[in-house]
Scaffold this motif. Structure first.
Motif, PDB file in Angstrom:
ATOM      1  N   GLY A 221       0.790  -1.235   0.000  1.00  0.00           N
ATOM      2  CA  GLY A 221       0.000   0.000   0.000  1.00  0.00           C
ATOM      3  C   GLY A 221       0.819   1.280   0.000  1.00  0.00           C
ATOM      4  N   LYS A 222       2.145   1.186  -0.056  1.00  0.00           N
ATOM      5  CA  LYS A 222       2.992   2.371   0.010  1.00  0.00           C
ATOM      6  C   LYS A 222       3.312   2.878  -1.395  1.00  0.00           C
ATOM      7  CE  LYS A 222       7.214   4.207   2.084  1.00  0.00           C
ATOM      8  NZ  LYS A 222       8.427   3.908   2.890  1.00  0.00           N
ATOM      9  N   ASP A 223       2.620   3.949  -1.772  1.00  0.00           N
ATOM     10  CA  ASP A 223       2.858   4.656  -3.033  1.00  0.00           C
ATOM     11  C   ASP A 223       2.839   3.761  -4.268  1.00  0.00           C
ATOM     12  OD1 ASP A 223       3.314   6.963  -4.517  1.00  0.00           O
ATOM     13  OD2 ASP A 223       5.486   6.638  -4.545  1.00  0.00           O
ATOM     14  N   PRO A 224       1.787   2.929  -4.440  1.00  0.00           N
ATOM     15  CA  PRO A 224       1.708   2.145  -5.682  1.00  0.00           C
ATOM     16  C   PRO A 224       1.087   2.974  -6.802  1.00  0.00           C
ATOM     17  CG  PRO A 224      -0.139   1.607  -4.294  1.00  0.00           C
ATOM     18  CD  PRO A 224       0.669   2.627  -3.534  1.00  0.00           C
ATOM     19  N   VAL A 225       1.294   2.542  -8.016  1.00  0.00           N
ATOM     20  CA  VAL A 225       0.553   3.084  -9.158  1.00  0.00           C
ATOM     21  C   VAL A 225      -0.766   2.325  -9.231  1.00  0.00           C
ATOM     22  CG1 VAL A 225       0.522   3.370 -11.665  1.00  0.00           C
ATOM     23  CG2 VAL A 225       2.664   3.656 -10.401  1.00  0.00           C
ATOM     24  N   LEU A 226      -1.852   3.058  -9.308  1.00  0.00           N
ATOM     25  CA  LEU A 226      -3.181   2.439  -9.340  1.00  0.00           C
ATOM     26  C   LEU A 226      -3.683   2.433 -10.781  1.00  0.00           C
ATOM     27  CD1 LEU A 226      -4.778   4.095  -6.167  1.00  0.00           C
ATOM     28  CD2 LEU A 226      -3.407   2.003  -6.335  1.00  0.00           C
ATOM     29  N   LEU A 227      -3.889   1.237 -11.320  1.00  0.00           N
ATOM     30  CA  LEU A 227      -4.261   1.095 -12.722  1.00  0.00           C
ATOM     31  C   LEU A 227      -5.620   0.426 -12.879  1.00  0.00           C
ATOM     32  CD1 LEU A 227      -0.947  -0.169 -14.402  1.00  0.00           C
ATOM     33  CD2 LEU A 227      -1.861   2.158 -14.373  1.00  0.00           C
ATOM     34  N   GLY A 228      -6.480   1.050 -13.658  1.00  0.00           N
ATOM     35  CA  GLY A 228      -7.707   0.414 -14.129  1.00  0.00           C
ATOM     36  C   GLY A 228      -7.493   0.008 -15.571  1.00  0.00           C
ATOM     37  N   VAL A 229      -7.687  -1.273 -15.869  1.00  0.00           N
ATOM     38  CA  VAL A 229      -7.371  -1.793 -17.197  1.00  0.00           C
ATOM     39  C   VAL A 229      -8.657  -2.279 -17.864  1.00  0.00           C
ATOM     40  CG1 VAL A 229      -6.057  -3.498 -18.503  1.00  0.00           C
ATOM     41  CG2 VAL A 229      -5.042  -2.433 -16.470  1.00  0.00           C
ATOM     42  N   ALA A 230      -9.038  -1.610 -18.946  1.00  0.00           N
ATOM     43  CA  ALA A 230     -10.242  -1.961 -19.700  1.00  0.00           C
ATOM     44  C   ALA A 230      -9.882  -2.998 -20.758  1.00  0.00           C
ATOM     45  CB  ALA A 230     -10.837  -0.721 -20.354  1.00  0.00           C
ATOM     46  N   ILE A 231     -10.485  -4.182 -20.654  1.00  0.00           N
ATOM     47  CA  ILE A 231     -10.184  -5.289 -21.570  1.00  0.00           C
ATOM     48  C   ILE A 231     -11.347  -5.451 -22.543  1.00  0.00           C
ATOM     49  CG2 ILE A 231      -9.602  -7.734 -21.753  1.00  0.00           C
ATOM     50  CD1 ILE A 231      -8.729  -7.619 -18.814  1.00  0.00           C
ATOM     51  N   GLY A 232     -11.088  -5.253 -23.827  1.00  0.00           N
ATOM     52  CA  GLY A 232     -12.112  -5.402 -24.848  1.00  0.00           C
ATOM     53  C   GLY A 232     -11.714  -6.430 -25.890  1.00  0.00           C
ATOM     54  N   GLN A 233     -12.566  -6.614 -26.848  1.00  0.00           N
ATOM     55  CA  GLN A 233     -12.288  -7.568 -27.923  1.00  0.00           C
ATOM     56  C   GLN A 233     -11.389  -6.988 -28.997  1.00  0.00           C
ATOM     57  OE1 GLN A 233     -16.593  -8.550 -28.570  1.00  0.00           O
ATOM     58  NE2 GLN A 233     -15.853 -10.650 -28.432  1.00  0.00           N
ATOM     59  N   THR A 234     -11.253  -5.655 -29.041  1.00  0.00           N
ATOM     60  CA  THR A 234     -10.435  -5.020 -30.064  1.00  0.00           C
ATOM     61  C   THR A 234      -9.154  -4.415 -29.507  1.00  0.00           C
ATOM     62  OG1 THR A 234     -11.685  -2.956 -29.792  1.00  0.00           O
ATOM     63  CG2 THR A 234     -12.429  -4.500 -31.497  1.00  0.00           C
ATOM     64  N   GLU A 235      -9.136  -4.110 -28.212  1.00  0.00           N
ATOM     65  CA  GLU A 235      -7.965  -3.501 -27.600  1.00  0.00           C
ATOM     66  C   GLU A 235      -8.062  -3.589 -26.082  1.00  0.00           C
ATOM     67  OE1 GLU A 235      -7.629   0.708 -28.054  1.00  0.00           O
ATOM     68  OE2 GLU A 235      -9.796   1.047 -27.801  1.00  0.00           O
ATOM     69  N   VAL A 236      -6.939  -3.297 -25.437  1.00  0.00           N
ATOM     70  CA  VAL A 236      -6.882  -3.174 -23.974  1.00  0.00           C
ATOM     71  C   VAL A 236      -6.269  -1.819 -23.667  1.00  0.00           C
ATOM     72  CG1 VAL A 236      -5.852  -4.052 -21.846  1.00  0.00           C
ATOM     73  CG2 VAL A 236      -6.691  -5.650 -23.581  1.00  0.00           C
ATOM     74  N   ARG A 237      -6.930  -1.063 -22.774  1.00  0.00           N
ATOM     75  CA  ARG A 237      -6.432   0.256 -22.403  1.00  0.00           C
ATOM     76  C   ARG A 237      -6.220   0.334 -20.897  1.00  0.00           C
ATOM     77  NH1 ARG A 237      -9.371   5.211 -25.647  1.00  0.00           N
ATOM     78  NH2 ARG A 237      -8.751   4.608 -27.761  1.00  0.00           N
ATOM     79  N   ALA A 238      -5.047   0.833 -20.510  1.00  0.00           N
ATOM     80  CA  ALA A 238      -4.734   1.025 -19.094  1.00  0.00           C
ATOM     81  C   ALA A 238      -4.889   2.498 -18.734  1.00  0.00           C
ATOM     82  CB  ALA A 238      -3.312   0.555 -18.806  1.00  0.00           C
ATOM     83  N   HIS A 239      -5.513   2.766 -17.576  1.00  0.00           N
ATOM     84  CA  HIS A 239      -5.716   4.125 -17.090  1.00  0.00           C
ATOM     85  C   HIS A 239      -5.182   4.210 -15.667  1.00  0.00           C
ATOM     86  CE1 HIS A 239      -8.545   5.103 -20.417  1.00  0.00           C
ATOM     87  NE2 HIS A 239      -8.806   3.807 -20.312  1.00  0.00           N
ATOM     88  N   ARG A 240      -4.419   5.254 -15.396  1.00  0.00           N
ATOM     89  CA  ARG A 240      -3.881   5.454 -14.054  1.00  0.00           C
ATOM     90  C   ARG A 240      -4.798   6.370 -13.255  1.00  0.00           C
ATOM     91  NH1 ARG A 240       1.857   8.372 -12.284  1.00  0.00           N
ATOM     92  NH2 ARG A 240       1.698   7.820 -10.050  1.00  0.00           N
ATOM     93  N   ALA A 241      -5.047   6.020 -11.994  1.00  0.00           N
ATOM     94  CA  ALA A 241      -5.784   6.913 -11.110  1.00  0.00           C
ATOM     95  C   ALA A 241      -4.941   8.153 -10.861  1.00  0.00           C
ATOM     96  CB  ALA A 241      -6.110   6.196  -9.795  1.00  0.00           C
ATOM     97  N   ASN A 242      -5.537   9.312 -11.076  1.00  0.00           N
ATOM     98  CA  ASN A 242      -4.826  10.581 -10.928  1.00  0.00           C
ATOM     99  C   ASN A 242      -4.418  10.793  -9.463  1.00  0.00           C
ATOM    100  OD1 ASN A 242      -3.933  13.199 -10.875  1.00  0.00           O
ATOM    101  ND2 ASN A 242      -5.738  14.086 -11.853  1.00  0.00           N
ATOM    102  N   PRO A 243      -3.128  10.845  -9.149  1.00  0.00           N
ATOM    103  CA  PRO A 243      -2.705  11.018  -7.754  1.00  0.00           C
ATOM    104  C   PRO A 243      -3.215  12.315  -7.132  1.00  0.00           C
ATOM    105  CG  PRO A 243      -0.851  10.369  -9.140  1.00  0.00           C
ATOM    106  CD  PRO A 243      -1.971  10.713 -10.065  1.00  0.00           C
ATOM    107  N   ASP A 244      -3.463  13.346  -7.948  1.00  0.00           N
ATOM    108  CA  ASP A 244      -3.889  14.640  -7.416  1.00  0.00           C
ATOM    109  C   ASP A 244      -5.308  14.630  -6.873  1.00  0.00           C
ATOM    110  OD1 ASP A 244      -1.423  15.677  -8.132  1.00  0.00           O
ATOM    111  OD2 ASP A 244      -2.114  16.422 -10.077  1.00  0.00           O
ATOM    112  N   VAL A 245      -6.125  13.669  -7.293  1.00  0.00           N
ATOM    113  CA  VAL A 245      -7.527  13.620  -6.831  1.00  0.00           C
ATOM    114  C   VAL A 245      -7.801  12.395  -5.972  1.00  0.00           C
ATOM    115  CG1 VAL A 245      -8.252  14.863  -8.904  1.00  0.00           C
ATOM    116  CG2 VAL A 245      -8.363  12.365  -8.864  1.00  0.00           C
ATOM    117  N   LEU A 246      -6.788  11.614  -5.717  1.00  0.00           N
ATOM    118  CA  LEU A 246      -6.987  10.343  -5.031  1.00  0.00           C
ATOM    119  C   LEU A 246      -7.564  10.538  -3.635  1.00  0.00           C
ATOM    120  CD1 LEU A 246      -6.530   7.428  -5.856  1.00  0.00           C
ATOM    121  CD2 LEU A 246      -4.309   7.495  -4.722  1.00  0.00           C
TER     122      LEU A 246
END
Length: 325
Positions: A221-246
């Motif tokens: 839990g100490k300063d990790p990068v938080l990633l939401g990864v959208a998995i689709g049939q055509t592509e996969v996109r990774a999104h980072r949780a913005n540290p400024d609004v966390l």
């Protein structure tokens, strides 16, 4: 969506226990976040029902046949529920595949081939293919897949999809299976995933043995990068949780946790509405006798039959002319 060993479906949503022999004690992260969902989905449910009705091949033949039309309408009314349930089952299959990929790379027992075959049998093999491409492109190094965590201070638990390193950075990752839009792009993530990731980061313990009920201090839990990864049939996109609004999203999660508890307390407190009966007759009579002096005479005169004046009323309502002679 996964099926962790310590998670239980309850009337108050998904809840977690401390071991396989303990009762559920705290809500899951997703149950807490669900308190923020809009209570009105009427538009979506209506659209799904209307769309299903229009596409039903039985529609034309059911016109003029009341019983057959009722069956068609009944099936159409459940279209939204079927869509939701199908999406949940698809999400479970894709998540299971992702877990098996991580187990393979960790050198642990896995069922990767079975998971891939299951997706193929449901026409979902493209999800696996795109995930494999993303996994190799980002050079994901798994540490802990499907790890159950606990926060005793606030009172919640959950199971994180993956803890891993990417480019040397510690990451907490949440996978979301998403549909594809008309342009062939994976649909965007719901921003509530930031609360989900923040709650995972703020855990205090992680599960060691569900049968023995043993836990250890949370190590990631100490300063990790938080990633939401959208998995689709055509592509996969990774999104980072913005540290400024966390911080604000964590505060929102805390407020929703309190709302979940308050809702349970209100539900168990007793009947929220009580029937009020009309007042007793005696109370009405007492109210009538408590009128100011002089008001009763005026009221009585006003209520006399037509043709009876004040003097008549004073003599008990007998007309004066009947007493002459």
């Amino acid at each position: 969506m996964t099926e962790p060993l310590l998670a239980h479906a309850t009337e108050r949503g998904r809840m977690y226990s401390r071991s396989v022999t303990d009762p559920p004690l705290v809500p899951s992260i997703t149950t807490v976040i669900s308190q923020a969902q809009s209570s009105s989905l009427d538009g979506w449910f209506g659209y799904m029902a209307a769309s299903a009705l229009a596409q039903d091949p039985r529609l034309a033949s059911s016109l003029g046949n009341a019983s057959e039309m009722r069956a068609v309408i009944k099936d159409a009314s459940k279209a939204a529920e079927r869509y939701r349930d199908d999406a949940a089952r698809r999400g479970t299959r894709v998540h299971y595949y992702c877990e098996q990929v991580a187990l393979r790379d960790l050198g642990r027992p896995h069922r990767l081939d079975e998971a891939r075959t299951d997706l193929a049998q449901h026409g979902e093999d493209a999800f696996a293919a795109r995930f494999d491409e993303w996994w190799d492109l980002y050079q994901v190094k798994p540490i802990a897949p499907e790890i159950t965590v606990w926060n005793s201070e606030l009172g919640y638990a959950g199971t994180l999809d993956l803890v891993a390193t990417i480019a040397g950075r510690l990451c907490i990752i949440d996978f979301k299976t998403r549909a594809t839009d008309r342009d062939g792009m994976v649909k965007p993530l719901d921003e509530k995933v930031v609360m989900q990731l923040a709650a995972g980061m703020k855990a205090q313990e992680s599960l060691v043995d569900p049968h023995a009920g043993t836990w250890e201090p949370w190590k990631y839990g100490k300063d990790p990068v938080l990633l939401g990864v959208a998995i689709g049939q055509t592509e996969v996109r990774a999104h980072r949780a913005n540290p400024d609004v966390l911080k604000e999203h964590w505060f929102k999660f805390c407020a929703l946790r309190r709302a979940w508890e308050a809702g349970g307390n209100a539900a168990s407190a007793g009947r929220p509405l009580l029937t009020v009966p009309p007042p007793p007759r005696a109370a009405a009579d007492r109210a009538a006798t408590s009128r100011p002096e002089g008001s009763a005479g005026r009221d009585n005169t006003a209520s006399q039959p037509e043709g009876v004046g004040r003097d008549d009323a004073d003599r008990g309502g007998v007309p004066a002319h009947s007493m002459e002679g």
